[in-house]
Every structure is written in structure tokens, then in C-alpha cells.
Write a protein that holds these residues in place. Sequence first.
Motif, PDB file in Angstrom:
ATOM      1  N   ALA A   7       0.814  -1.213   0.000  1.00 45.32           N
ATOM      2  CA  ALA A   7       0.000   0.000   0.000  1.00 45.32           C
ATOM      3  C   ALA A   7       0.849   1.266   0.000  1.00 45.32           C
ATOM      4  CB  ALA A   7      -0.914   0.021   1.226  1.00 45.32           C
ATOM      5  N   VAL A   8       0.255   2.288  -0.590  1.00 43.27           N
ATOM      6  CA  VAL A   8       0.728   3.652  -0.417  1.00 43.27           C
ATOM      7  C   VAL A   8       0.145   4.056   0.932  1.00 43.27           C
ATOM      8  CG1 VAL A   8       0.642   6.018  -1.285  1.00 43.27           C
ATOM      9  CG2 VAL A   8       0.676   4.092  -2.899  1.00 43.27           C
ATOM     10  N   ALA A  46      -1.752  -6.693   2.236  1.00 43.56           N
ATOM     11  CA  ALA A  46      -1.301  -5.302   2.342  1.00 43.56           C
ATOM     12  C   ALA A  46      -1.293  -4.849   3.799  1.00 43.56           C
ATOM     13  CB  ALA A  46      -2.189  -4.394   1.495  1.00 43.56           C
ATOM     14  N   LEU A  47      -2.365  -5.120   4.530  1.00 44.00           N
ATOM     15  CA  LEU A  47      -2.444  -4.690   5.934  1.00 44.00           C
ATOM     16  C   LEU A  47      -1.429  -5.428   6.806  1.00 44.00           C
ATOM     17  CD1 LEU A  47      -6.318  -4.375   6.247  1.00 44.00           C
ATOM     18  CD2 LEU A  47      -4.638  -2.502   6.070  1.00 44.00           C
ATOM     19  N   ARG A  48      -1.228  -6.720   6.547  1.00 43.65           N
ATOM     20  CA  ARG A  48      -0.235  -7.487   7.313  1.00 43.65           C
ATOM     21  C   ARG A  48       1.168  -6.951   7.058  1.00 43.65           C
ATOM     22  NH1 ARG A  48       2.907 -11.228   5.568  1.00 43.65           N
ATOM     23  NH2 ARG A  48       1.627 -11.837   3.784  1.00 43.65           N
ATOM     24  N   GLY A  55       5.104  -1.333  11.762  1.00 41.79           N
ATOM     25  CA  GLY A  55       4.609  -1.389  13.131  1.00 41.79           C
ATOM     26  C   GLY A  55       3.340  -0.598  13.377  1.00 41.79           C
ATOM     27  N   VAL A  56       2.575  -0.286  12.335  1.00 47.16           N
ATOM     28  CA  VAL A  56       1.323   0.448  12.530  1.00 47.16           C
ATOM     29  C   VAL A  56       0.146  -0.375  12.023  1.00 47.16           C
ATOM     30  CG1 VAL A  56       2.430   2.715  12.359  1.00 47.16           C
ATOM     31  CG2 VAL A  56       1.395   1.711  10.321  1.00 47.16           C
ATOM     32  N   HIS A  57      -1.002  -0.133  12.634  1.00 50.19           N
ATOM     33  CA  HIS A  57      -2.258  -0.709  12.160  1.00 50.19           C
ATOM     34  C   HIS A  57      -2.853   0.299  11.182  1.00 50.19           C
ATOM     35  CE1 HIS A  57      -1.712  -2.801  16.033  1.00 50.19           C
ATOM     36  NE2 HIS A  57      -2.199  -3.812  15.346  1.00 50.19           N
ATOM     37  N   ALA A  58      -3.193  -0.161  10.010  1.00 54.57           N
ATOM     38  CA  ALA A  58      -3.685   0.735   8.968  1.00 54.57           C
ATOM     39  C   ALA A  58      -5.095   0.356   8.549  1.00 54.57           C
ATOM     40  CB  ALA A  58      -2.748   0.681   7.760  1.00 54.57           C
ATOM     41  N   THR A  59      -5.722   1.263   7.835  1.00 52.51           N
ATOM     42  CA  THR A  59      -7.050   1.066   7.268  1.00 52.51           C
ATOM     43  C   THR A  59      -6.960   1.369   5.781  1.00 52.51           C
ATOM     44  OG1 THR A  59      -8.055   1.822   9.337  1.00 52.51           O
ATOM     45  CG2 THR A  59      -9.455   1.830   7.376  1.00 52.51           C
ATOM     46  N   LEU A  60      -7.513   0.487   4.968  1.00 54.00           N
ATOM     47  CA  LEU A  60      -7.526   0.766   3.532  1.00 54.00           C
ATOM     48  C   LEU A  60      -8.455   1.939   3.262  1.00 54.00           C
ATOM     49  CD1 LEU A  60      -7.571  -2.805   1.953  1.00 54.00           C
ATOM     50  CD2 LEU A  60      -5.612  -1.337   2.471  1.00 54.00           C
ATOM     51  N   ALA A  61      -8.005   2.829   2.398  1.00 57.39           N
ATOM     52  CA  ALA A  61      -8.734   4.061   2.107  1.00 57.39           C
ATOM     53  C   ALA A  61      -9.503   3.924   0.793  1.00 57.39           C
ATOM     54  CB  ALA A  61      -7.770   5.246   2.043  1.00 57.39           C
ATOM     55  N   GLY A  62     -10.472   3.035   0.773  1.00 59.67           N
ATOM     56  CA  GLY A  62     -11.305   2.886  -0.406  1.00 59.67           C
ATOM     57  C   GLY A  62     -10.828   1.798  -1.352  1.00 59.67           C
ATOM     58  N   LYS A  78       6.675 -10.977 -11.616  1.00 60.61           N
ATOM     59  CA  LYS A  78       6.069 -10.589 -10.351  1.00 60.61           C
ATOM     60  C   LYS A  78       4.982  -9.558 -10.612  1.00 60.61           C
ATOM     61  CE  LYS A  78       7.225  -9.300  -5.642  1.00 60.61           C
ATOM     62  NZ  LYS A  78       8.312  -9.139  -4.696  1.00 60.61           N
ATOM     63  N   GLN A  79       3.842  -9.739  -9.935  1.00 60.92           N
ATOM     64  CA  GLN A  79       2.743  -8.788  -9.997  1.00 60.92           C
ATOM     65  C   GLN A  79       2.488  -8.276  -8.583  1.00 60.92           C
ATOM     66  OE1 GLN A  79      -1.451 -10.101 -10.355  1.00 60.92           O
ATOM     67  NE2 GLN A  79      -1.440  -8.879 -12.235  1.00 60.92           N
ATOM     68  N   VAL A  80       2.473  -6.948  -8.437  1.00 57.52           N
ATOM     69  CA  VAL A  80       2.219  -6.338  -7.139  1.00 57.52           C
ATOM     70  C   VAL A  80       0.978  -5.462  -7.243  1.00 57.52           C
ATOM     71  CG1 VAL A  80       3.155  -4.954  -5.253  1.00 57.52           C
ATOM     72  CG2 VAL A  80       4.713  -6.270  -6.708  1.00 57.52           C
ATOM     73  N   THR A  81       0.052  -5.670  -6.320  1.00 55.21           N
ATOM     74  CA  THR A  81      -1.142  -4.836  -6.222  1.00 55.21           C
ATOM     75  C   THR A  81      -0.957  -3.914  -5.023  1.00 55.21           C
ATOM     76  OG1 THR A  81      -2.510  -6.600  -7.130  1.00 55.21           O
ATOM     77  CG2 THR A  81      -3.651  -4.837  -5.927  1.00 55.21           C
ATOM     78  N   TYR A  82      -1.097  -2.612  -5.276  1.00 60.21           N
ATOM     79  CA  TYR A  82      -0.987  -1.618  -4.206  1.00 60.21           C
ATOM     80  C   TYR A  82      -2.340  -0.978  -3.962  1.00 60.21           C
ATOM     81  CZ  TYR A  82       4.094  -1.736  -4.711  1.00 60.21           C
ATOM     82  OH  TYR A  82       5.411  -2.134  -4.746  1.00 60.21           O
ATOM     83  N   PHE A  83      -2.652  -0.766  -2.698  1.00 61.09           N
ATOM     84  CA  PHE A  83      -3.846  -0.058  -2.272  1.00 61.09           C
ATOM     85  C   PHE A  83      -3.397   1.269  -1.678  1.00 61.09           C
ATOM     86  CE2 PHE A  83      -4.665  -4.568  -2.099  1.00 61.09           C
ATOM     87  CZ  PHE A  83      -5.881  -4.690  -2.735  1.00 61.09           C
ATOM     88  N   ILE A  84      -4.337   2.061  -1.247  1.00 59.29           N
ATOM     89  CA  ILE A  84      -4.035   3.267  -0.469  1.00 59.29           C
ATOM     90  C   ILE A  84      -4.517   2.979   0.938  1.00 59.29           C
ATOM     91  CG2 ILE A  84      -4.457   5.729  -0.163  1.00 59.29           C
ATOM     92  CD1 ILE A  84      -5.029   5.889  -3.176  1.00 59.29           C
ATOM     93  N   ALA A  85      -3.675   3.267   1.927  1.00 65.34           N
ATOM     94  CA  ALA A  85      -4.027   2.988   3.322  1.00 65.34           C
ATOM     95  C   ALA A  85      -3.618   4.167   4.197  1.00 65.34           C
ATOM     96  CB  ALA A  85      -3.334   1.715   3.802  1.00 65.34           C
ATOM     97  N   SER A  86      -4.338   4.329   5.288  1.00 66.60           N
ATOM     98  CA  SER A  86      -4.015   5.400   6.231  1.00 66.60           C
ATOM     99  C   SER A  86      -3.786   4.815   7.613  1.00 66.60           C
ATOM    100  CB  SER A  86      -5.145   6.426   6.284  1.00 66.60           C
ATOM    101  OG  SER A  86      -6.310   5.842   6.823  1.00 66.60           O
ATOM    102  N   CYS A  87      -3.055   5.567   8.414  1.00 62.77           N
ATOM    103  CA  CYS A  87      -2.831   5.178   9.801  1.00 62.77           C
ATOM    104  C   CYS A  87      -2.778   6.440  10.652  1.00 62.77           C
ATOM    105  CB  CYS A  87      -1.545   4.372   9.948  1.00 62.77           C
ATOM    106  SG  CYS A  87      -0.040   5.314   9.647  1.00 62.77           S
TER     107      CYS A  87
END
Length: 152
Positions: A7-8, A46-48, A55-62, A78-87
Motif C-alpha cells: 500500500a501507499v 497489504a495490511l499485514r 509497526g502500525v495498524h492501517a485502514t484501507l482508504a477505499g 512478479k505482480q504487485v497490487t498496491y492499495f491506499i491505506a491510512s494510519c
Amino acid sequence: MIHSAGAVLYRQEAGARRYILVQEYNGDTGFPKGHVEPGETEEQTALREIWEETGVHATLAGPKRFQVEYTLHNGSRKQVTYFIASCTEAIRQTGEVRRALCLPYGQALARLTHPSHRTILEEAHRYLDAQEAAHAPARRSGRKGPAPGSRR
């Protein structure tokens, strides 16, 4: 094909958005990411990986996602999927990466090693700006009629 997810990751500090990057032991700087484990969704991965590397717990942002494919040195794809996450938590150093960095947009953009990551960060930044603008309350001046100095 090897599948990874990450994730970003960003957080708000003093009213400004800052992006959290990780510097790998090989010197590359990018986003938290790792291999999708059996039985795990890309979102769970992504969250793991965010937790393990920063060391942070994040939430996916949509639902926004980005995909990158490339060939590794050994010839594997290799294929990588990135999400957007906030903490909201401060990052902490873990043994998974050399270090984690929390940087303003311009500095984060300059630190990214791979051009594809810069493209992803630019798009994620625009997406987040648009989301904030869409959810910002309408500003009202409290005045009625034309602005001072305007002609009718």
C-alpha cells in the motif's frame, strides 16, 4: 507469476499528509509490500505487510488499487497490487526493513527508487486530494449579494 500486495501508506501530521515509505536492505525505497500467503486476500496481505514493516495498524482508504508487473533478476514474473491505506500511529522500526520513513509528498516522491512507484504515488496523491475536496464542507462567507468591488 509471483503475487505480492502492499500500500501507499499515509498519515496526517499537523494538518499535512505525510507518506510512509520503507527502505529495503538492498537500498531500494518503496512502499510496504510482501508476498500473498495461501488463503489470504490481497487486502489482508497489504495490511499485514504494513504492520510487519512499519509497526502500525492501517485502514484501507477505499477501493482504489494500482498494479505493477515486472521481471525479477532470476527471470520470474512478479505482480504487485498496491492499495491506499491510512494510519494514525507513529511508525516504529522493525527488523523487516532497513528503516521506515515518514515524509511530506515532495520528499517521498524524490526518495522512491523505481519510476513506477513515483507514478503510483503521484496518482494516489491526486486521488486523496480529490477525495478530501469532495468531502470538504462548502465554505460560506456569510455575506449576501455581490463581493465588494464587483459590478452588477
